[in-house]
Design a protein around this motif. Structure first.
Motif, PDB file in Angstrom:
ATOM      1  N   ALA A  40      -2.159 -10.239   3.070  1.00 60.77           N
ATOM      2  CA  ALA A  40      -3.368 -10.890   2.556  1.00 60.77           C
ATOM      3  C   ALA A  40      -3.457 -12.333   3.048  1.00 60.77           C
ATOM      4  CB  ALA A  40      -3.385 -10.840   1.037  1.00 60.77           C
ATOM      5  N   THR A  57       2.765  -6.089  -7.168  1.00 63.00           N
ATOM      6  CA  THR A  57       2.390  -6.519  -5.820  1.00 63.00           C
ATOM      7  C   THR A  57       3.660  -6.905  -5.071  1.00 63.00           C
ATOM      8  OG1 THR A  57       0.421  -7.478  -6.797  1.00 63.00           O
ATOM      9  CG2 THR A  57       0.925  -8.110  -4.525  1.00 63.00           C
ATOM     10  N   SER A  86       2.510  -7.090   0.901  1.00 64.19           N
ATOM     11  CA  SER A  86       1.053  -7.176   0.711  1.00 64.19           C
ATOM     12  C   SER A  86       0.595  -8.620   0.602  1.00 64.19           C
ATOM     13  CB  SER A  86       0.548  -6.409  -0.519  1.00 64.19           C
ATOM     14  OG  SER A  86       1.529  -5.667  -1.114  1.00 64.19           O
ATOM     15  N   LEU A  87       1.424  -9.471  -0.017  1.00 62.96           N
ATOM     16  CA  LEU A  87       1.046 -10.889  -0.068  1.00 62.96           C
ATOM     17  C   LEU A  87       0.968 -11.463   1.338  1.00 62.96           C
ATOM     18  CD1 LEU A  87       2.959 -12.791  -2.884  1.00 62.96           C
ATOM     19  CD2 LEU A  87       0.522 -12.366  -2.700  1.00 62.96           C
ATOM     20  N   THR A 115      -4.786  -8.423  -3.541  1.00 58.05           N
ATOM     21  CA  THR A 115      -3.438  -7.919  -3.841  1.00 58.05           C
ATOM     22  C   THR A 115      -3.266  -7.650  -5.331  1.00 58.05           C
ATOM     23  OG1 THR A 115      -2.597 -10.137  -4.235  1.00 58.05           O
ATOM     24  CG2 THR A 115      -2.444  -9.301  -1.981  1.00 58.05           C
TER      25      THR A 115
END
Ligand SMILES: Cc1cc2nc3c(=O)[nH]c(=O)nc-3n(C[C@H](O)[C@H](O)[C@H](O)COP(=O)(O)OP(=O)(O)OC[C@H]3O[C@@H](n4cnc5c(N)ncnc54)[C@H](O)[C@@H]3O)c2cc1C
Ligand code: FES
Lengths: 498, 117
Positions: free
Chosen positions: A410, A402, A406-407, A426
């Motif tokens: 999210a 990940t 993407s964190l 994620t």
């Protein structure tokens, strides 16, 4: 409960804390079962060479070998001690609410992750957890490349099997642990290009020089650090403060590392980047306690600046009846403090007199160890601006790959604002390591990104998992077998059978 | 260059080596009795042996059984942490990729993962 039947203490972990605990519990007249997943006692600090190496001088790699060796022999040879090497505690089963006493231990004996391990259970009168810690490593671009190791891995390989991780090694991160790791690499013949301590001299000096009289009590530890420092000097290895590795680069493996100057908050000073050739990079930013078993037992934690640790009282009791904790799981203070805690815990768990003069001395040295831990935390904190060196594509969760972008997505998506939802979206923290490595980092980043203080999720969330160690389905299905020397148990409680 | 074992002749511990041989995906790798599988692989010049979800190479990271980066198949037993398992003479090690690890996640396009070398 006040009969003269000796108490049975199960000690999990045979590192400095667990071994001292076993020794003290035996001294108090208890029967001890000492359990470790490793083949040898010693834990991380006294990691021993394998017997098969037939080493004539094992002491040459060990600080304080002789005292350790004496204790190890005394404990393992004691008629009331059962030593269970290569035995992993994979789960703890809490007693029913109306029952008292510690949880039941579920054990697996045999080669690591092997399919043929045997299953056992154990119902002691007291459970003493001394399972230690592992390196905490903050993510940075390229940290997933082969050739990037935790400092502990480099140390374990050099000390435990005489393998050096590379020939041109950079050691970076924060904390006094950088020094023994560099010294071990040098001893084993590696070239160490530099040891980089991320904190600036002002922070390090402020932490170390506060209340200097306390340091005198830790003379053993400071003397040990002086020995490592002189090894660095002898080999002309620079020790730089206020600098860290912000990127590892290479084609399929580490080939070079980029370091940069840091401000006290660990923000990168632009233009200070410097690239060095390296075939290995060893990193540590401190230690994370192994909290799986304490949490499985239901022990309360206390939150400190350095993260959550098991909360204990003056006699090393946890919040659960007949469950004791000692060593790095209660605070990162090094081996001498772990030993003192272990001895207090073992003596009390074994039924020793809490007012005995010897235990009062031990409590004092334990308290000095705790003060030392605070000093360490103050001298080597993690700077709040460290995420500045992350890039959108930087891997945060190694298992699921990940990335930071993407964190961020999210966390900023209102639908995924809860860490739990973000985790599922994620997959961060859902891989084989079950968030042991990225858990604290993901929690920290999520809190910052969403501005939402963790949404009711406990800080230690990543540790709350039912199975503390992997077990195969076949092993789970097999009935537990009786343990050697554990046949009939003293008072009425079920033992080693299902 | 790459990881290596301290030569026995210059090792201050005065160790006495007993050689052993394992195979990795069918190729022989030499180690000494007492080493972990990870130690044998590293000292035999292999820095990486597993693949992550993207196919990126992985080897040892934590060295003490915490990170699961080093998983291998040993004599048909999957998911063995190479840093924790003692090597035995004749061990047959097969490398794994994350796709075929326990609880394989569905791949982006829904196809099952394939074993990669
Ligand atoms: C890889 C590594 C290397 C280190 N090297 C050094 C060093 O060279 N010098 C130094 O000053 N400090 C070192 N440290 C710091 C170290 O944490 C302390 O010095 C000290 O060893 C802590 O003592 P302890 O007894 O609390 O835990 P440890 O020494 O960590 O002992 C814990 C023991 O518990 C066992 N265990 C854990 N979980 C289970 C389970 N579920 N079932 C059965 N057994 C279990 C482990 O196998 C281990 O032997 C190292 C830390 C790490 C992670
Ligand atoms: S290297 Fe981390 S589990 Fe083996």
């Amino acid at each position: 409960m006040t009969t003269r039947v000796p108490r049975h203490v199960a000690v999990v972990g045979a590192g400095p804390a667990g071994l001292a605990a076993a020794d003290a519990a035996l001294g108090a007249g208890a029967r001890v079962t000492l359990i470790d997943s490793a083949e040898q006692p010693g834990g991380q600090y006294h990691r021993m060479l394998p017997d098969a190496y037939d080493a004539a001088h094992p002491e040459r790699l060990q600080h304080g070998w002789h005292a350790f060796d004496r204790r190890r022999r005394r404990v393992l040879a004691h008629p009331h001690c059962t030593w269970l090497p290569e035995t992993t505690v994979w789960a703890l089963e809490r007693p029913a609410p109306e029952e008292t006493g510690p949880p039941r231990l579920h054990l697996l004996r045999g080669p690591a992750d092997g399919a043929g391990r045997t299953r056992h259970t154990l119902d002691p009168d007291a459970l003493l957890l001394a399972v230690g810690a592992h390196d905490r490593v903050l993510p940075f671009p390229g940290w997933e490349l082969p050739g990037v190791f935790t400092a502990g891995a480099a140390q374990a390989l050099a000390k435990g099997e005489r393998v050096v991780v590379g020939d041109h090694v950079t050691v970076a991160g924060s904390g006094p642990f950088l020094l023994p790791v560099a010294a071990a690499l040098l001893e084993a013949g590696s070239r160490v290009s530099a040891v980089l301590e991320a904190n600036p001299p002002s922070t390090v000096a402020r932490g170390w020089s506060r209340r200097p009289w306390e340091l005198a009590a830790q003379a053993g530890k400071t003397g040990e650090l002086a020995i490592y420092t002189s090894a660095l000097l002898r080999h002309r290895v620079p020790y730089r403060t206020g600098r860290t590795v912000i990127e590892a680069r290479g084609d399929g493996r580490v080939e070079e590392v980029v370091s940069a100057r840091l401000r006290p908050d660990w923000s990168v000073v632009p233009g200070s980047e410097h690239t060095t050739a390296a075939d290995a990079l060893c990193v540590t930013h401190g230690f994370s306690p192994q909290l799986e078993l304490p949490l499985a037992a239901g022990c309360a934690l206390r939150t400190t600046a350095a993260g959550p640790f098991v909360d204990t009282d003056d006699d090393q009791r946890t919040s659960r009846p007949e469950v004791y904790a000692a060593g790095e799981i209660t605070g990162i203070a090094g081996a001498p403090a772990a030993r003192a805690e272990g001895a207090v815990a073992g003596w009390i768990a074994g039924g020793g007199d809490p007012a005995a003069p010897a235990v009062r001395r031990l409590r004092r040295s334990r308290d000095q160890g705790r003060a030392f831990a605070e000093r360490l935390a103050r001298a080597h904190p993690i700077g709040a601006a460290w995420p500045g060196w992350l890039r959108p594509e930087t891997v945060i969760c190694r298992c699921e790959e990940t990335d930071y972008a993407s964190l961020c997505r999210a966390a900023c998506d209102p639908a995924g604002a809860s860490p739990r939802v973000a985790k599922l979206a994620t997959r961060a923290g859902l891989g084989p390591c079950q968030a042991r490595v990225c858990g604290p980092t993901v929690a920290e980043l999520h809190t910052r990104l969403s501005g939402d203080p963790a949404d009711g999720l406990p800080v230690a969330g990543p540790h709350r998992r039912p199975i503390a160690q992997p077990i195969r389905l076949g092993e789970l299905a097999a009935p537990p077998e009786p343990l050697p020397h554990h046949a009939p148990r003293t008072p009425p409680k079920k033992e080693s059978s299902s | 260059m790459s990881p290596r074992r301290v030569p026995a002749g210059s090792d201050a511990t005065g160790r006495r080596d007993r050689p052993l041989r394992i195979t990795v995906d069918g190729e022989p790798a030499d180690g000494i009795a007492g080493q972990s599988l990870a130690g044998v692989l590293l000292a035999a010049g292999r820095l990486a042996w597993r693949r992550g979800p993207s196919g990126a190479a992985r080897g040892v990271f934590c060295g003490i059984g915490v990170c699961f980066d080093c998983l291998v198949t040993v004599n048909a037993e999957r998911d063995v942490r190479a840093c924790r398992r003692r090597a035995q003479d004749g061990d047959e090690v097969t490398t794994q990729s994350r796709h075929t690890d326990r609880n394989p996640p569905p791949t982006a396009d829904g196809t099952p993962g394939t074993e990669e070398r």
